[in-house]
Motif scaffolding. Structure first.
Motif, PDB file in Angstrom:
ATOM      1  N   GLU A   1      92.132  37.313  27.625  1.00 47.85           N
ATOM      2  CA  GLU A   1      93.255  37.436  28.554  1.00 47.85           C
ATOM      3  C   GLU A   1      93.782  36.086  29.022  1.00 47.85           C
ATOM      4  OE1 GLU A   1      92.200  41.776  30.568  1.00 47.85           O
ATOM      5  OE2 GLU A   1      91.711  39.929  31.628  1.00 47.85           O
ATOM      6  N   LEU A   2      92.931  35.069  29.022  1.00 48.41           N
ATOM      7  CA  LEU A   2      93.357  33.752  29.481  1.00 48.41           C
ATOM      8  C   LEU A   2      94.427  33.159  28.574  1.00 48.41           C
ATOM      9  CD1 LEU A   2      92.739  31.522  31.617  1.00 48.41           C
ATOM     10  CD2 LEU A   2      91.151  30.546  29.957  1.00 48.41           C
ATOM     11  N   PHE A   3      94.414  33.548  27.301  1.00 44.52           N
ATOM     12  CA  PHE A   3      95.326  32.954  26.329  1.00 44.52           C
ATOM     13  C   PHE A   3      96.369  33.929  25.800  1.00 44.52           C
ATOM     14  CE2 PHE A   3      91.175  30.879  26.049  1.00 44.52           C
ATOM     15  CZ  PHE A   3      91.524  29.557  26.301  1.00 44.52           C
ATOM     16  N   HIS A   4      96.364  35.149  26.295  1.00 46.46           N
ATOM     17  CA  HIS A   4      97.311  36.150  25.792  1.00 46.46           C
ATOM     18  C   HIS A   4      97.997  36.857  26.939  1.00 46.46           C
ATOM     19  CE1 HIS A   4      98.258  40.356  24.416  1.00 46.46           C
ATOM     20  NE2 HIS A   4      98.987  39.631  23.593  1.00 46.46           N
ATOM     21  N   VAL A   5      99.321  36.763  26.967  1.00 47.23           N
ATOM     22  CA  VAL A   5     100.117  37.435  27.991  1.00 47.23           C
ATOM     23  C   VAL A   5     101.121  38.330  27.277  1.00 47.23           C
ATOM     24  CG1 VAL A   5     101.609  37.149  29.995  1.00 47.23           C
ATOM     25  CG2 VAL A   5      99.913  35.383  29.450  1.00 47.23           C
ATOM     26  N   PRO A   6     101.043  39.652  27.463  1.00 43.25           N
ATOM     27  CA  PRO A   6     101.921  40.580  26.743  1.00 43.25           C
ATOM     28  C   PRO A   6     103.340  40.618  27.311  1.00 43.25           C
ATOM     29  CG  PRO A   6     100.504  41.800  28.219  1.00 43.25           C
ATOM     30  CD  PRO A   6     100.069  40.368  28.320  1.00 43.25           C
ATOM     31  N   ILE A   7     104.048  39.500  27.214  1.00 39.60           N
ATOM     32  CA  ILE A   7     105.363  39.379  27.840  1.00 39.60           C
ATOM     33  C   ILE A   7     106.438  40.192  27.131  1.00 39.60           C
ATOM     34  CG2 ILE A   7     104.867  37.111  28.820  1.00 39.60           C
ATOM     35  CD1 ILE A   7     106.397  35.874  26.497  1.00 39.60           C
ATOM     36  N   PHE A   8     106.145  40.716  25.948  1.00 36.55           N
ATOM     37  CA  PHE A   8     107.147  41.468  25.204  1.00 36.55           C
ATOM     38  C   PHE A   8     107.017  42.981  25.398  1.00 36.55           C
ATOM     39  CE2 PHE A   8     106.576  37.481  22.796  1.00 36.55           C
ATOM     40  CZ  PHE A   8     107.868  36.977  22.932  1.00 36.55           C
ATOM     41  N   THR A   9     106.251  43.379  26.412  1.00 38.46           N
ATOM     42  CA  THR A   9     106.119  44.808  26.719  1.00 38.46           C
ATOM     43  C   THR A   9     106.716  45.092  28.088  1.00 38.46           C
ATOM     44  OG1 THR A   9     103.921  44.520  27.717  1.00 38.46           O
ATOM     45  CG2 THR A   9     104.005  44.949  25.348  1.00 38.46           C
ATOM     46  N   ARG A  10     107.434  46.202  28.182  1.00 40.23           N
ATOM     47  CA  ARG A  10     108.080  46.555  29.446  1.00 40.23           C
ATOM     48  C   ARG A  10     107.052  46.875  30.525  1.00 40.23           C
ATOM     49  NH1 ARG A  10     112.663  51.094  29.275  1.00 40.23           N
ATOM     50  NH2 ARG A  10     113.593  49.403  28.036  1.00 40.23           N
ATOM     51  N   ALA A  11     105.940  47.502  30.124  1.00 40.93           N
ATOM     52  CA  ALA A  11     104.917  47.880  31.103  1.00 40.93           C
ATOM     53  C   ALA A  11     104.342  46.647  31.791  1.00 40.93           C
ATOM     54  CB  ALA A  11     103.807  48.667  30.421  1.00 40.93           C
ATOM     55  N   TYR A  12     104.222  45.534  31.037  1.00 40.92           N
ATOM     56  CA  TYR A  12     103.667  44.316  31.645  1.00 40.92           C
ATOM     57  C   TYR A  12     104.559  43.826  32.779  1.00 40.92           C
ATOM     58  CZ  TYR A  12     102.552  39.445  32.402  1.00 40.92           C
ATOM     59  OH  TYR A  12     102.242  38.254  32.994  1.00 40.92           O
ATOM     60  N   TRP A  13     105.867  43.782  32.561  1.00 40.96           N
ATOM     61  CA  TRP A  13     106.773  43.278  33.591  1.00 40.96           C
ATOM     62  C   TRP A  13     106.830  44.221  34.783  1.00 40.96           C
ATOM     63  CZ3 TRP A  13     107.893  38.430  33.476  1.00 40.96           C
ATOM     64  CH2 TRP A  13     107.918  37.756  32.263  1.00 40.96           C
ATOM     65  N   SER A  14     106.674  45.515  34.519  1.00 46.75           N
ATOM     66  CA  SER A  14     106.631  46.470  35.620  1.00 46.75           C
ATOM     67  C   SER A  14     105.398  46.235  36.483  1.00 46.75           C
ATOM     68  CB  SER A  14     106.628  47.896  35.056  1.00 46.75           C
ATOM     69  OG  SER A  14     106.488  48.841  36.103  1.00 46.75           O
ATOM     70  N   ASP A  15     104.255  46.013  35.829  1.00 44.24           N
ATOM     71  CA  ASP A  15     103.016  45.731  36.564  1.00 44.24           C
ATOM     72  C   ASP A  15     103.108  44.385  37.281  1.00 44.24           C
ATOM     73  OD1 ASP A  15     101.923  48.097  35.754  1.00 44.24           O
ATOM     74  OD2 ASP A  15     100.774  47.240  34.093  1.00 44.24           O
ATOM     75  N   LEU A  16     103.755  43.410  36.646  1.00 45.92           N
ATOM     76  CA  LEU A  16     103.921  42.101  37.276  1.00 45.92           C
ATOM     77  C   LEU A  16     104.750  42.210  38.546  1.00 45.92           C
ATOM     78  CD1 LEU A  16     103.527  39.012  37.121  1.00 45.92           C
ATOM     79  CD2 LEU A  16     105.644  38.908  35.806  1.00 45.92           C
ATOM     80  N   ALA A  17     105.835  42.986  38.477  1.00 43.24           N
ATOM     81  CA  ALA A  17     106.673  43.189  39.666  1.00 43.24           C
ATOM     82  C   ALA A  17     105.879  43.880  40.773  1.00 43.24           C
ATOM     83  CB  ALA A  17     107.904  44.009  39.299  1.00 43.24           C
ATOM     84  N   SER A  18     105.013  44.811  40.379  1.00 43.24           N
ATOM     85  CA  SER A  18     104.185  45.502  41.364  1.00 43.24           C
ATOM     86  C   SER A  18     103.246  44.528  42.069  1.00 43.24           C
ATOM     87  CB  SER A  18     103.382  46.608  40.674  1.00 43.24           C
ATOM     88  OG  SER A  18     102.491  47.229  41.582  1.00 43.24           O
ATOM     89  N   MET A  19     102.655  43.602  41.298  1.00 48.63           N
ATOM     90  CA  MET A  19     101.747  42.624  41.904  1.00 48.63           C
ATOM     91  C   MET A  19     102.508  41.640  42.789  1.00 48.63           C
ATOM     92  SD  MET A  19      98.761  43.534  41.204  1.00 48.63           S
ATOM     93  CE  MET A  19      98.023  42.123  42.035  1.00 48.63           C
ATOM     94  N   LEU A  20     103.726  41.298  42.425  1.00 52.95           N
ATOM     95  CA  LEU A  20     104.534  40.408  43.270  1.00 52.95           C
ATOM     96  C   LEU A  20     104.827  41.079  44.606  1.00 52.95           C
ATOM     97  CD1 LEU A  20     107.063  38.891  40.699  1.00 52.95           C
ATOM     98  CD2 LEU A  20     105.284  37.664  41.963  1.00 52.95           C
ATOM     99  N   ARG A  21     105.104  42.396  44.573  1.00 53.31           N
ATOM    100  CA  ARG A  21     105.324  43.117  45.834  1.00 53.31           C
ATOM    101  C   ARG A  21     104.047  43.139  46.670  1.00 53.31           C
ATOM    102  NH1 ARG A  21     108.267  46.510  42.284  1.00 53.31           N
ATOM    103  NH2 ARG A  21     106.505  47.956  42.119  1.00 53.31           N
ATOM    104  N   TRP A  22     102.890  43.256  46.007  1.00 52.27           N
ATOM    105  CA  TRP A  22     101.613  43.271  46.721  1.00 52.27           C
ATOM    106  C   TRP A  22     101.342  41.924  47.381  1.00 52.27           C
ATOM    107  CZ3 TRP A  22      97.854  45.151  49.317  1.00 52.27           C
ATOM    108  CH2 TRP A  22      96.597  44.540  49.340  1.00 52.27           C
ATOM    109  N   TYR A  23     101.523  40.846  46.630  1.00 53.91           N
ATOM    110  CA  TYR A  23     101.281  39.523  47.200  1.00 53.91           C
ATOM    111  C   TYR A  23     102.361  39.130  48.215  1.00 53.91           C
ATOM    112  CZ  TYR A  23      97.405  38.515  44.061  1.00 53.91           C
ATOM    113  OH  TYR A  23      96.195  38.527  43.421  1.00 53.91           O
ATOM    114  N   GLY A  24     103.508  39.781  48.136  1.00 51.24           N
ATOM    115  CA  GLY A  24     104.561  39.522  49.112  1.00 51.24           C
ATOM    116  C   GLY A  24     104.460  40.392  50.351  1.00 51.24           C
TER     117      GLY A  24
END
Length: 241
Positions: free
Chosen positions: A106-129
């Motif tokens: 996971e340290l070297f692989h980020v699934p940036i080409f999947t929609r689910a990843y960006w959805s989860d990323l947005a969710s974590m940004l809301r959590w940290y915000g």
């Protein structure tokens, strides 16, 4: 696969007051080589940051014979030694990404080409915000952590290795293995002082990352639904509801 926490560690056990217990599950995430690398790497970064600061802003000249004042020499030696440890550790970490478990990659692989990843990323940004009340649970790194780990820490680390050994090659002189492998970096930036400046800025990028990394880990332990700090010690992530 999840592994229940052994008896005595709170896995679906009734509280002493007879009330319902908190459901707790432990998942083995970080293998021993990853945990060992993490703490050695952290120590190396501390030494590199402190000694690097003094190399960039040397201490005042001390009076007396030069042979009795080798403070900057010791600082440079500690910096170079920590740099070798840091570099060997990063190379070992790359190797373990191929032979370790899925979490080691996971340290070297980020699934940036999947929609689910960006959805989860947005969710974590809301959590940290402090917008979301509850974060999603992830056995490995959460999406935001994976993004920061790779695009800030990993890339900055390899940048620091390249520029650091390029500067080191000047002292090793032309014809050395350092010059053969990293001598091309200095002309790429223009001149040695430019490399010094970028190397110094890279140090501050990593320092800021470490501060945010420690904050996020402690915050997640207190407010989140899984363990973080203890996970990099024991290897087990505790998931709780």
């Amino acid at each position: 696969m999840t592994t229940p926490v052994p008896a005595g560690h709170g896995a679906n056990q009734a509280r002493q007051d007879g009330g319902p217990a908190e459901a707790v599950t432990a998942v083995y995430v970080y293998q021993a080589p990853v945990r060992i690398w993490h703490w050695i790497n952290a120590a190396a970064i501390v030494v590199l940051a402190v000694t690097g600061y003094f190399i960039g802003s040397p201490i005042a000249t001390r009076p007396g014979e030069a042979s009795a004042n080798f403070m900057m020499g010791y600082i440079r030696f500690a910096h170079f030694s920590a740099a070798y440890i840091f570099t060997i550790g990063m190379l070992g970490r790359v190797y373990w990404a191929f032979v370790g478990n899925k979490h080691a990659r996971e340290l070297f692989h980020v699934p940036i080409f999947t929609r689910a990843y960006w959805s989860d990323l947005a969710s974590m940004l809301r959590w940290y915000g402090f917008i979301s009340k509850r974060p999603n649970r992830y056995t490995g790194h959460n999406p935001l952590a994976r993004f920061a780990m790779f695009f800030i820490f990993v890339l900055s680390s390899f940048f620091m290795i390249l520029t650091g050994f390029a500067l080191y090659s000047e002292g090793a002189q032309a014809g050395s293995w350092e010059d053969h492998l990293f001598g091309w970096v200095i002309p790429l930036f223009g001149q040695p002082q430019d490399v010094h400046t970028w190397h110094h800025l890279g140090m501050w990028v990593i320092i800021v990352f470490v501060i945010l990394h420690v904050y996020a880990a402690i915050r997640e332990d207190i407010m989140g639904r899984q363990s973080v700090v203890s996970t990099i010690v024991s290897g087990y992530r505790t998931l709780k509801d």
